[in-house]
Design a protein around this motif. Structure first.
Motif, PDB file in Angstrom:
ATOM      1  N   TYR A  90       0.806  -1.203  -0.070  1.00 26.22           N
ATOM      2  CA  TYR A  90       0.016  -0.147  -0.098  1.00 26.22           C
ATOM      3  C   TYR A  90       0.889   1.208  -0.106  1.00 26.22           C
ATOM      4  CZ  TYR A  90      -3.413   3.130   2.116  1.00 26.22           C
ATOM      5  OH  TYR A  90      -4.390   4.196   2.362  1.00 26.22           O
ATOM      6  N   ASP A  91       0.600   2.117  -0.959  1.00 26.97           N
ATOM      7  CA  ASP A  91       1.489   3.515  -0.949  1.00 26.97           C
ATOM      8  C   ASP A  91       0.840   4.308  -0.088  1.00 26.97           C
ATOM      9  OD1 ASP A  91       3.012   5.471  -1.760  1.00 26.97           O
ATOM     10  OD2 ASP A  91       2.112   5.664  -3.815  1.00 26.97           O
ATOM     11  N   GLY A  92       1.755   4.282   1.051  1.00 29.02           N
ATOM     12  CA  GLY A  92       1.560   5.384   2.297  1.00 29.02           C
ATOM     13  C   GLY A  92       1.215   4.652   3.541  1.00 29.02           C
ATOM     14  N   ASP A  93       0.880   5.238   4.625  1.00 27.17           N
ATOM     15  CA  ASP A  93       0.677   4.901   5.998  1.00 27.17           C
ATOM     16  C   ASP A  93      -0.871   4.637   6.198  1.00 27.17           C
ATOM     17  OD1 ASP A  93       0.152   4.375   8.763  1.00 27.17           O
ATOM     18  OD2 ASP A  93       1.958   5.589   9.190  1.00 27.17           O
ATOM     19  N   SER A  94      -1.411   3.335   6.180  1.00 29.08           N
ATOM     20  CA  SER A  94      -2.947   3.040   6.014  1.00 29.08           C
ATOM     21  C   SER A  94      -3.337   3.278   7.407  1.00 29.08           C
ATOM     22  CB  SER A  94      -3.062   1.626   5.597  1.00 29.08           C
ATOM     23  OG  SER A  94      -2.332   0.704   6.730  1.00 29.08           O
ATOM     24  N   GLY A  95      -2.576   3.093   8.616  1.00 28.76           N
ATOM     25  CA  GLY A  95      -3.147   3.413   9.884  1.00 28.76           C
ATOM     26  C   GLY A  95      -3.405   4.847   9.833  1.00 28.76           C
ATOM     27  N   SER A  96      -2.399   5.945   9.798  1.00 25.88           N
ATOM     28  CA  SER A  96      -2.790   7.195   9.629  1.00 25.88           C
ATOM     29  C   SER A  96      -3.618   7.666   8.917  1.00 25.88           C
ATOM     30  CB  SER A  96      -1.186   7.783   9.276  1.00 25.88           C
ATOM     31  OG  SER A  96      -0.204   7.568  10.034  1.00 25.88           O
ATOM     32  N   HIS A  97      -3.892   6.966   7.637  1.00 27.82           N
ATOM     33  CA  HIS A  97      -5.191   7.600   6.879  1.00 27.82           C
ATOM     34  C   HIS A  97      -6.571   7.212   7.662  1.00 27.82           C
ATOM     35  CE1 HIS A  97      -2.358   7.019   3.157  1.00 27.82           C
ATOM     36  NE2 HIS A  97      -2.182   8.236   3.856  1.00 27.82           N
ATOM     37  N   LEU A  98      -6.686   6.016   8.551  1.00 23.18           N
ATOM     38  CA  LEU A  98      -7.606   5.756   9.172  1.00 23.18           C
ATOM     39  C   LEU A  98      -7.864   6.590  10.422  1.00 23.18           C
ATOM     40  CD1 LEU A  98      -9.868   3.779  10.117  1.00 23.18           C
ATOM     41  CD2 LEU A  98      -8.104   2.291  11.147  1.00 23.18           C
ATOM     42  N   TYR A  99      -6.740   6.859  10.818  1.00 24.75           N
ATOM     43  CA  TYR A  99      -6.805   7.603  12.319  1.00 24.75           C
ATOM     44  C   TYR A  99      -7.238   8.950  11.875  1.00 24.75           C
ATOM     45  CZ  TYR A  99      -4.116   3.521  13.732  1.00 24.75           C
ATOM     46  OH  TYR A  99      -3.824   2.292  14.049  1.00 24.75           O
ATOM     47  N   LEU A 100      -6.746   9.675  10.940  1.00 23.32           N
ATOM     48  CA  LEU A 100      -7.373  11.087  10.362  1.00 23.32           C
ATOM     49  C   LEU A 100      -8.650  10.787  10.147  1.00 23.32           C
ATOM     50  CD1 LEU A 100      -5.755  13.489  10.016  1.00 23.32           C
ATOM     51  CD2 LEU A 100      -5.532  13.040   7.686  1.00 23.32           C
ATOM     52  N   TRP A 101      -9.229  10.192   9.494  1.00 27.88           N
ATOM     53  CA  TRP A 101     -10.640  10.074   9.162  1.00 27.88           C
ATOM     54  C   TRP A 101     -11.595   9.761  10.422  1.00 27.88           C
ATOM     55  CZ3 TRP A 101     -14.146   5.858   9.678  1.00 27.88           C
ATOM     56  CH2 TRP A 101     -15.347   5.895   9.233  1.00 27.88           C
ATOM     57  N   LEU A 102     -11.082   8.914  11.524  1.00 29.51           N
ATOM     58  CA  LEU A 102     -11.570   8.964  12.527  1.00 29.51           C
ATOM     59  C   LEU A 102     -11.769  10.454  13.375  1.00 29.51           C
ATOM     60  CD1 LEU A 102     -10.547   5.477  13.967  1.00 29.51           C
ATOM     61  CD2 LEU A 102     -12.761   5.748  13.136  1.00 29.51           C
TER      62      LEU A 102
END
Length: 234
Positions: A18-30
């Motif tokens: 995955y191109d990026g940090d998937s966890g950070s993308h999730l946490y930012l959305w939350l």
């Protein structure tokens, strides 16, 4: 049951599949789901963000933002449902971040009958949900385990650095690792344990360390991350 003749393969997820940090993308959305969460995240930012930069304190820093984003969720089941909601709502964005070369390599291992595991610092449900979105063949995912804390969730056991190896073994994966794929110096314990380590999409400043610690002959490849180092693969 896997045959001893088949290889045991471990993939990292972020910047590997995955191109990026998937966890950070999730946490930012939350966090961005509400104004008060965003304000609370800004309030803790000066304390929590520096913690993420250092391995001994990384779990605490990540947990602070996970907690802000997950306030009101009182069980892992509720948290996982939010993750599934996130993946469903962001299919187009996620599709752009999937690395086709990486998934071709992973699929080649599956077709060869190899035992394949994804070991990631992201929540396992996140990596699993994204993987289901791309590839219908089930693959076991070992990831950071969340636990309830003061009305939200925090990282209970972080699948990171040496603990990634500990969690793999605790999950029953006691075979010698034939190949491991990762971008991160935090995965050096995993890469050093593999008979054939492969570095993919590393930060430019990490390349010298990989060559020194893993050997100059270790493949250092780029599977499609434009802002990362490595020999491009067509």
């Amino acid at each position: 049951m896997s045959s001893a003749a088949n290889k045991f393969i471990v993939f990292d997820f972020d910047h590997t599949l995955y191109d990026g940090d998937s966890g950070s993308h999730l946490y930012l959305w939350l966090i961005r789901r509400s104004v008060w969460r965003s304000l609370l995240a800004l309030l803790i930012l000066p304390i929590a963000a520096p913690l993420i930069a250092f391995m001994p304190t990384r779990r605490a820093g990540i947990s602070a933002f996970v907690w802000v984003g997950s306030l009101g969720l009182h069980s892992i089941e509720q948290y996982n449902r939010r993750i599934d909601d996130y993946v469903l709502a962001h299919k187009a964005d996620i599709d752009k971040r999937i690395l086709p070369i990486a998934f071709r390599v992973l699929k080649t291992h599956l077709e060869a009958g190899d035992e394949v595991v994804i070991a990631t610092g992201a929540p396992p449900e996140l990596a699993s949900a994204i993987f289901r979105f791309v590839e219908h063949t089930p693959v076991r995912v070992i990831g950071t385990v969340m636990k309830p804390f003061w009305g939200g969730m925090v990282a209970g056991e972080h699948c990171h650095f040496n603990n990634k190896m500990t969690m793999l073994r605790a999950a029953g994966f006691n075979r010698e690792i034939d190949s491991a794929y990762s971008d991160s110096r935090a995965d050096l314990p995993l890469l050093l344990a593999a008979k054939s380590p492969v570095v993919v999409n590393p930060n430019t400043r990490a390349v010298a360390d990989f060559k020194r610690l893993l050997g100059a002959e270790t493949p250092i490849l780029n599977w499609g991350c434009k802002d990362r180092a490595g020999t491009p693969v067509a």
